[in-house]
Design a protein around this motif. Structure first.
Motif, PDB file in Angstrom:
ATOM      1  N   LEU A  17       0.828  -1.206   0.000  1.00 41.92           N
ATOM      2  CA  LEU A  17       0.000   0.000   0.000  1.00 41.92           C
ATOM      3  C   LEU A  17       0.863   1.257   0.000  1.00 41.92           C
ATOM      4  CD1 LEU A  17      -2.865  -1.031   2.460  1.00 41.92           C
ATOM      5  CD2 LEU A  17      -2.757  -1.268  -0.016  1.00 41.92           C
ATOM      6  N   VAL A  18       2.017   1.199   0.666  1.00 44.31           N
ATOM      7  CA  VAL A  18       2.933   2.356   0.643  1.00 44.31           C
ATOM      8  C   VAL A  18       3.506   2.546  -0.761  1.00 44.31           C
ATOM      9  CG1 VAL A  18       5.059   3.328   1.600  1.00 44.31           C
ATOM     10  CG2 VAL A  18       3.498   2.086   3.092  1.00 44.31           C
ATOM     11  N   VAL A  19       3.866   1.437  -1.420  1.00 39.29           N
ATOM     12  CA  VAL A  19       4.336   1.518  -2.814  1.00 39.29           C
ATOM     13  C   VAL A  19       3.247   2.102  -3.699  1.00 39.29           C
ATOM     14  CG1 VAL A  19       5.008   0.148  -4.832  1.00 39.29           C
ATOM     15  CG2 VAL A  19       6.036  -0.336  -2.612  1.00 39.29           C
ATOM     16  N   ARG A  20       2.011   1.634  -3.518  1.00 39.60           N
ATOM     17  CA  ARG A  20       0.875   2.177  -4.292  1.00 39.60           C
ATOM     18  C   ARG A  20       0.732   3.672  -4.063  1.00 39.60           C
ATOM     19  NH1 ARG A  20      -2.652   4.761  -6.258  1.00 39.60           N
ATOM     20  NH2 ARG A  20      -4.869   4.303  -6.421  1.00 39.60           N
ATOM     21  N   HIS A  21       0.886   4.104  -2.827  1.00 44.25           N
ATOM     22  CA  HIS A  21       0.724   5.518  -2.475  1.00 44.25           C
ATOM     23  C   HIS A  21       1.851   6.389  -3.039  1.00 44.25           C
ATOM     24  CE1 HIS A  21      -0.307   9.043  -0.097  1.00 44.25           C
ATOM     25  NE2 HIS A  21       0.921   9.061   0.404  1.00 44.25           N
ATOM     26  N   LEU A  22       3.086   5.891  -2.945  1.00 44.21           N
ATOM     27  CA  LEU A  22       4.240   6.718  -3.333  1.00 44.21           C
ATOM     28  C   LEU A  22       4.653   6.558  -4.789  1.00 44.21           C
ATOM     29  CD1 LEU A  22       6.535   6.248  -0.186  1.00 44.21           C
ATOM     30  CD2 LEU A  22       5.053   8.191  -0.715  1.00 44.21           C
ATOM     31  N   GLN A  23       4.422   5.360  -5.366  1.00 47.21           N
ATOM     32  CA  GLN A  23       4.939   5.072  -6.706  1.00 47.21           C
ATOM     33  C   GLN A  23       3.861   4.834  -7.762  1.00 47.21           C
ATOM     34  OE1 GLN A  23       8.684   4.408  -7.426  1.00 47.21           O
ATOM     35  NE2 GLN A  23       8.513   5.913  -5.801  1.00 47.21           N
ATOM     36  N   GLY A  24       2.614   4.608  -7.340  1.00 51.87           N
ATOM     37  CA  GLY A  24       1.538   4.422  -8.306  1.00 51.87           C
ATOM     38  C   GLY A  24       1.195   2.963  -8.543  1.00 51.87           C
ATOM     39  N   LEU A  25       0.142   2.752  -9.354  1.00 52.01           N
ATOM     40  CA  LEU A  25      -0.393   1.406  -9.571  1.00 52.01           C
ATOM     41  C   LEU A  25       0.567   0.506 -10.335  1.00 52.01           C
ATOM     42  CD1 LEU A  25      -4.193   1.873 -10.393  1.00 52.01           C
ATOM     43  CD2 LEU A  25      -3.198   0.502  -8.564  1.00 52.01           C
ATOM     44  N   GLU A  26       1.292   1.060 -11.302  1.00 50.79           N
ATOM     45  CA  GLU A  26       2.198   0.226 -12.092  1.00 50.79           C
ATOM     46  C   GLU A  26       3.299  -0.362 -11.221  1.00 50.79           C
ATOM     47  OE1 GLU A  26       4.921   0.437 -16.169  1.00 50.79           O
ATOM     48  OE2 GLU A  26       3.668   2.128 -15.590  1.00 50.79           O
ATOM     49  N   ALA A  27       3.897   0.489 -10.369  1.00 51.19           N
ATOM     50  CA  ALA A  27       4.931  -0.001  -9.464  1.00 51.19           C
ATOM     51  C   ALA A  27       4.354  -1.026  -8.488  1.00 51.19           C
ATOM     52  CB  ALA A  27       5.551   1.167  -8.692  1.00 51.19           C
ATOM     53  N   ALA A  28       3.123  -0.778  -8.013  1.00 54.85           N
ATOM     54  CA  ALA A  28       2.469  -1.743  -7.119  1.00 54.85           C
ATOM     55  C   ALA A  28       2.252  -3.072  -7.835  1.00 54.85           C
ATOM     56  CB  ALA A  28       1.142  -1.189  -6.616  1.00 54.85           C
ATOM     57  N   GLY A  29       1.968  -3.009  -9.134  1.00 52.37           N
ATOM     58  CA  GLY A  29       1.796  -4.234  -9.913  1.00 52.37           C
ATOM     59  C   GLY A  29       3.073  -5.053  -9.981  1.00 52.37           C
ATOM     60  N   TYR A  30       4.208  -4.387 -10.261  1.00 61.49           N
ATOM     61  CA  TYR A  30       5.493  -5.094 -10.288  1.00 61.49           C
ATOM     62  C   TYR A  30       5.803  -5.705  -8.918  1.00 61.49           C
ATOM     63  CZ  TYR A  30       6.319  -2.522 -14.652  1.00 61.49           C
ATOM     64  OH  TYR A  30       6.216  -2.004 -15.908  1.00 61.49           O
ATOM     65  N   TYR A  31       5.565  -4.928  -7.877  1.00 62.47           N
ATOM     66  CA  TYR A  31       5.863  -5.405  -6.519  1.00 62.47           C
ATOM     67  C   TYR A  31       4.972  -6.596  -6.153  1.00 62.47           C
ATOM     68  CZ  TYR A  31       7.432  -5.012  -1.671  1.00 62.47           C
ATOM     69  OH  TYR A  31       7.996  -5.256  -0.439  1.00 62.47           O
ATOM     70  N   SER A  32       3.709  -6.541  -6.581  1.00 60.14           N
ATOM     71  CA  SER A  32       2.793  -7.643  -6.262  1.00 60.14           C
ATOM     72  C   SER A  32       3.191  -8.928  -6.985  1.00 60.14           C
ATOM     73  CB  SER A  32       1.350  -7.257  -6.620  1.00 60.14           C
ATOM     74  OG  SER A  32       1.154  -7.243  -8.017  1.00 60.14           O
ATOM     75  N   ILE A  33       3.734  -8.800  -8.204  1.00 64.74           N
ATOM     76  CA  ILE A  33       4.209  -9.982  -8.933  1.00 64.74           C
ATOM     77  C   ILE A  33       5.367 -10.630  -8.177  1.00 64.74           C
ATOM     78  CG2 ILE A  33       5.453 -10.705 -11.016  1.00 64.74           C
ATOM     79  CD1 ILE A  33       3.698  -8.645 -12.547  1.00 64.74           C
ATOM     80  N   ALA A  34       6.327  -9.799  -7.739  1.00 66.65           N
ATOM     81  CA  ALA A  34       7.462 -10.329  -6.977  1.00 66.65           C
ATOM     82  C   ALA A  34       6.992 -10.963  -5.673  1.00 66.65           C
ATOM     83  CB  ALA A  34       8.464  -9.206  -6.694  1.00 66.65           C
ATOM     84  N   MET A  35       6.046 -10.319  -5.002  1.00 67.07           N
ATOM     85  CA  MET A  35       5.543 -10.857  -3.739  1.00 67.07           C
ATOM     86  C   MET A  35       4.769 -12.158  -3.945  1.00 67.07           C
ATOM     87  SD  MET A  35       6.578  -9.218  -1.113  1.00 67.07           S
ATOM     88  CE  MET A  35       5.529 -10.058   0.051  1.00 67.07           C
ATOM     89  N   MET A  36       4.078 -12.286  -5.079  1.00 67.50           N
ATOM     90  CA  MET A  36       3.359 -13.521  -5.347  1.00 67.50           C
ATOM     91  C   MET A  36       4.331 -14.694  -5.463  1.00 67.50           C
ATOM     92  SD  MET A  36       0.974 -14.650  -8.538  1.00 67.50           S
ATOM     93  CE  MET A  36       2.392 -15.299  -9.404  1.00 67.50           C
ATOM     94  N   LEU A  37       5.459 -14.471  -6.131  1.00 68.64           N
ATOM     95  CA  LEU A  37       6.459 -15.530  -6.261  1.00 68.64           C
ATOM     96  C   LEU A  37       7.147 -15.811  -4.928  1.00 68.64           C
ATOM     97  CD1 LEU A  37       7.916 -14.556  -9.742  1.00 68.64           C
ATOM     98  CD2 LEU A  37       6.439 -16.487  -9.204  1.00 68.64           C
ATOM     99  N   VAL A  38       7.297 -14.776  -4.101  1.00 66.43           N
ATOM    100  CA  VAL A  38       7.817 -14.972  -2.743  1.00 66.43           C
ATOM    101  C   VAL A  38       6.858 -15.852  -1.940  1.00 66.43           C
ATOM    102  CG1 VAL A  38       8.147 -13.767  -0.536  1.00 66.43           C
ATOM    103  CG2 VAL A  38       9.288 -12.946  -2.590  1.00 66.43           C
ATOM    104  N   ASP A  39       5.558 -15.612  -2.108  1.00 66.96           N
ATOM    105  CA  ASP A  39       4.563 -16.435  -1.413  1.00 66.96           C
ATOM    106  C   ASP A  39       4.678 -17.900  -1.835  1.00 66.96           C
ATOM    107  OD1 ASP A  39       3.602 -14.256  -0.061  1.00 66.96           O
ATOM    108  OD2 ASP A  39       1.927 -13.891  -1.425  1.00 66.96           O
ATOM    109  N   VAL A  40       4.968 -18.123  -3.125  1.00 62.88           N
ATOM    110  CA  VAL A  40       5.162 -19.491  -3.600  1.00 62.88           C
ATOM    111  C   VAL A  40       6.392 -20.112  -2.931  1.00 62.88           C
ATOM    112  CG1 VAL A  40       5.697 -20.913  -5.623  1.00 62.88           C
ATOM    113  CG2 VAL A  40       4.007 -19.086  -5.793  1.00 62.88           C
ATOM    114  N   ALA A  41       7.478 -19.315  -2.834  1.00 63.89           N
ATOM    115  CA  ALA A  41       8.713 -19.819  -2.225  1.00 63.89           C
ATOM    116  C   ALA A  41       8.515 -20.162  -0.749  1.00 63.89           C
ATOM    117  CB  ALA A  41       9.823 -18.779  -2.373  1.00 63.89           C
ATOM    118  N   THR A  42       7.689 -19.381  -0.050  1.00 62.76           N
ATOM    119  CA  THR A  42       7.482 -19.610   1.388  1.00 62.76           C
ATOM    120  C   THR A  42       6.310 -20.541   1.669  1.00 62.76           C
ATOM    121  OG1 THR A  42       6.177 -17.564   1.506  1.00 62.76           O
ATOM    122  CG2 THR A  42       8.508 -17.410   2.070  1.00 62.76           C
TER     123      THR A  42
END
Length: 373
Positions: free
Chosen positions: A202-227
């Protein structure tokens, strides 16, 4: 792929609101129910009735209160209109699903929990496939598919629990009062942990916008798979540790399982790091490749956090020390402060390095608490 980075970012914000609302609405009872039902399965009917009552009352009222707040103060709402309504509708369903899943783990019905989890994902995937085939792919449509899948899974839980009940489920206020002290300690830790690990989006969304939040969410989704491996191990080992009466046996099992988890997790995260960019390109398209460096920065933290989460189940099985909640309060304050400093200086990758730093801090403190105990 069909939604693109911006649509993916919007969907991630919806999911984050649903997850945070669910965590706030459980009152820590999923952990408490697993802890107590693992020790005495005869409590299952009353605990099941309490779980359904909590999901309806706390989850439903909480979602309505959040809607009223966002209507009165739209400037603080991360979403507006129908998307906000869909995100909040996920809260009572999520609370019920979380409570029922943990009850199944408490009676060690792991296959049942796995089957319904896989069924829910398959239904969601099939619904998204139909949207794509009919050319109706949109964030709102995906959210509706997810809500329908949640409702069907809750119906599945009802059918699955019926043979396990020896009497008609009736809520028990006395039992709820007995479980709440443990549950509230777990609740505080879980809420602050989730805020620490999810607010960065949400901080990324607030400071960097939806596109940056999209990239971050993709990375976090793969992190969720790893964990997924350590989180699954933690879910399975916690009721087993809770059921052991001997403290020395608890520690031997916790130590062995934590070591095995670390040995299994290191090659998984290592392979994911080596394949980060081609994997993201294959799954999400060339437009998503800016997520690759974010994933590389997140993976060390994911590995450390996964191992520490398994070790933390030992502390949860011996009464859940209140210090576990205080740890996450301190980490939440550090995470939010560091994110507001790091993201303007280094962009979205600053949030990823803050996540890894917070994970290392958590692991160090959990190790110290275990040693002191």
């Amino acid at each position: 792929r069909a939604l693109g980075p911006e649509g993916r970012g919007l969907l991630a914000v919806v999911a984050t609101i649903g997850v945070l609302g669910t965590q706030f609405g459980t009152l820590g009872l999923p952990t408490a129910h697993t802890y107590y039902v693992a020790q005495d399965r005869r409590l299952l009917p009353e605990v099941l009735a309490d779980a359904l009552a909590i999901s309806l009352v706390v989850g439903g009222v909480g979602a309505l209160a959040a809607w009223a707040l966002c209507t009165l103060f739209p400037q603080v709402a991360p979403l507006q209109g129908r998307l906000l309504a869909l995100a909040l509708a996920m809260v009572p369903l999520g609370v019920a699903g979380s409570l029922l899943q943990n009850l199944a783990m408490g009676v060690q019905k792991v296959r049942l929990a796995n089957g319904l989890e896989v069924g829910g994902k398959a239904l969601t995937l099939a619904g998204i496939g139909l949207l794509l085939q009919n050319g109706r792919m949109a964030v709102e449509a995906v959210c509706i598919v997810q809500l329908v899948a949640q409702c069907l899974i809750l119906a599945g839980w009802g059918v699955a629990f019926r043979p396990l009940l020896v009497r008609v489920p009736r809520p028990s206020w006395a039992l709820l009062q007995r479980h709440l002290p443990y549950g509230l300690k777990a609740y505080g830790a879980a809420v602050f942990a989730l805020l620490t690990l999810k607010l960065d989006l949400l901080v990324v969304r607030h400071l960097q916008g939806l596109e940056a939040a999209g990239y971050y969410s993709i990375a976090m989704m793969l992190v969720d798979v790893a964990t997924l491996l350590p989180m699954t191990v933690a879910a399975v080992v916690f009721p087993r540790l809770s059921a052991l009466p001997d403290a020395a046996a608890k520690w031997r099992l916790a130590k062995r399982i934590t070591g095995l988890t670390a040995l299994a997790l290191l090659p998984v995260t290592g392979l994911l790091a080596l394949a980060a960019e081609p994997l993201i390109r294959w799954l999400f398209g060339v437009a998503a490749t800016p997520a690759a460096p974010l994933l590389l920065a997140l993976l060390p933290g994911a590995c450390v956090l996964g191992v520490a989460s398994v070790l933390a189940q030992y502390l949860a099985s011996v009464g859940f020390p209140a210090a576990m909640m205080r740890v996450w309060v301190g980490l939440l304050l550090a995470s939010v402060s560091l994110n507001f400093w790091a993201i303007p200086h280094w962009g979205t990758i600053g949030a990823a390095w803050v996540y890894t730093g917070v994970a290392v801090g958590y692991a160090l403190v959990i190790g110290w608490l275990v040693r002191r105990h």
